[in-house]
Design an enzyme around this catalytic site. Structure first.
Site, PDB file in Angstrom:
ATOM      1  N   ASP A 149       0.811  -1.219   0.000  1.00 48.64           N
ATOM      2  CA  ASP A 149       0.000   0.000   0.000  1.00 48.64           C
ATOM      3  C   ASP A 149       0.842   1.267   0.000  1.00 48.64           C
ATOM      4  OD1 ASP A 149      -2.425  -1.319  -0.015  1.00 48.64           O
ATOM      5  OD2 ASP A 149      -2.593  -1.373   2.166  1.00 48.64           O
ATOM      6  N   TYR A 409     -12.241  -1.968  -4.450  1.00 45.85           N
ATOM      7  CA  TYR A 409     -12.803  -0.679  -4.037  1.00 45.85           C
ATOM      8  C   TYR A 409     -13.839  -0.210  -5.065  1.00 45.85           C
ATOM      9  CZ  TYR A 409      -9.230   0.131  -0.424  1.00 45.85           C
ATOM     10  OH  TYR A 409      -8.441   0.055   0.693  1.00 45.85           O
TER      11      TYR A 409
END
Length: 466
Positions: A149, A409
């Site tokens: 990330d 997402y």
């Protein structure tokens, strides 16, 4: 005496005893847009000085050898944006697929960037497709680490919506492993977060200028929403959070004007954990957000922010249709609306967008089809009511991504038509190659258009083995 709205410009040119008079008249009118008076700023234009090399003529007593004239024109400035009624429609349809790695055989400047966390934001004249890149392309030799990330190489990039995010097409805005962006009607505001987990920094860019920063307040991965911020009348509202991914993480909102933070907003209510909010305007007065609780519940924290008082409150959504992943069976959580239930650890950013109508409001949501994995994506809607208190199930409205395809997402955004706004939902479809190869995403887009039923789901068409 001439009326004030008429300007007369007389330009005298003398050459060889010849007199030329030119009369130019212009009328100004006030323009109205969405009951907002357009603002005009005076802009001066000065005619260049010109040398007049004329021969002496006996019947001309004097010759002006230069002529200058200063004229003032009033030019309209771009207006701040305000939410409008949504364009007509009763269903969402497949609008666009951006699948960069279908072109994975390309090399050099045409190679697709390795990206994640895509989102879309729109101004009055264009939409931009944003993402966070690992500063690597496919094919290439820098796959290692593209599943992480946060690192020092990640950047916020964008392309014009409809373009493929390749090395050549992409604009690199700033170093960032978390991001957002929005347009206030006059200029773009870009948000990027990077730095060490214990002391991350929010950076703000307005147009081409880097304008402001905001420091970590909990020293635990300060981050933002990974979707568009929201602007009204020149003020843009950005959700941020700072805290543990498996514990307390209290969010704030920053009020930003022309790239500078002018206010912090501290929500009240159910504030234990709120992150990755997807926000939009329910009206000219209220921003609403459907967010992620990664620690305690599979229900979505739901924010109502009053832009007139700059106050915000958070409560859990009461619907028996739980929108996070992982999640328990729908309707299985007992007790009042604020009950957390089980299977609350972990989560995913969810899509949410408003359909503003003259007599009612629609709230559209997305969630994965799988209760445990990031697979598939389905669309839901609820008209009117209050998400804080309505316990009824949301109405399913169609499959956007089947259970065979990745659904990670999702986010909401609105495209600006001439007289109305088009609500859309975007879906991140991640190619998860694990730690040994590249890890990137496609983006599927569904928008409100027409009537009937949502007809077709989206596939990425990418085989990572090729």
């Amino acid at each position: 005496m001439l009326p004030s709205t008429i300007q007369t410009l007389t330009l005298f040119l003398t050459s060889g005893g010849v007199l030329l008079s030119l009369y130019v008249s212009a009328s100004l009118s006030y323009l109205l847009y969405s009951d907002i008076l357009l603002k005009f700023s005076p802009t001066k234009r000065t005619a260049p000085t010109m040398s007049l090399d004329c021969a002496n003529v006996s019947n001309v007593q004097a010759v002006n050898r230069s002529a200058t004239k200063e004229m003032t024109f009033l030019l309209p400035e771009p207006e701040w944006t305000y939410p409008r009624l949504s364009c007509q429609g009763s269903t969402f349809q497949k609008a666009l697929l951006i699948s960069p790695h279908r072109f994975g055989e390309a090399r050099g400047n045409s190679a697709p960037l390795i990206i994640r966390e895509p989102f879309i934001a729109c101004g009055p004249k264009e939409c931009k497709h944003f993402a966070l890149t690992h500063y690597a392309a496919q094919p290439g030799g820098y796959y290692n680490g593209t599943r992480k990330d946060r690192n020092k190489l990640r950047h916020l990039i964008s392309v014009k919506l409809g373009k493929i995010p390749t090395v050549e097409n992409s604009i690199f805005h700033m170093a960032a492993w978390s991001g957002s962006a929005c347009h206030d009607g006059r200029e773009w505001t870009y948000i990027g977060v990077d730095g060490p987990d214990s002391n991350a920094l929010i950076k703000i860019k307005y147009g081409e200028a880097y304008t402001d920063t905001y420091h970590s307040y909990a020293n635990n991965i300060l981050r933002t929403q990974e979707s568009a911020c929201n602007c009204i009348g020149g003020d843009c509202y950005l959700m941020i959070t700072d805290g543990s991914a498996s514990g307390i993480s209290k969010c704030r909102f920053l009020k930003i004007r022309e790239g500078r933070i002018i206010k912090e907003i501290f929500p009240t209510g159910r504030v234990e954990h709120t992150e990755e909010c997807t926000c939009g305007f329910a009206s000219n007065k209220t921003i609403e957000c459907a967010c992620r609780d990664n620690s305690y519940t599979a229900k979505r924290p739901f924010v109502k922010l009053n832009v007139e008082t700059d106050t915000a409150e958070i409560r859990l959504m009461c619907t028996e249709t739980y929108l996070d992943t992982p999640r328990p069976d729908d309707g299985s959580i007992t007790g009042p609306c604020e009950s957390n239930g089980d299977k609350g650890l972990g989560g995913i950013k969810g899509g949410f967008v408003h359909q503003r109508m003259a007599s009612k409001i629609g709230r559209w949501y997305s969630r994965t089809m799988s209760k445990t994995e990031r697979m598939g994506m389905e669309l839901y809607v609820k008209y009117d009511g209050d998400p804080w208190t309505d316990s009824e199930a949301l109405a399913p409205s169609g499959v956007m991504v089947s259970m065979k395809e990745p659904g990670w997402y999702s986010f909401g955004f609105e495209i600006k038509d001439k007289k109305c706004d088009v609500p859309c939902i975007g879906i991140e479809m991640v190619h998860d190659g694990g730690k040994e190869t590249w890890h990137s995403a496609a983006t599927a887009i569904y928008c409100l258009m027409g009537s009937g039923q949502l007809l077709w789901d989206t596939v990425t068409g990418v085989d990572m083995a090729l």
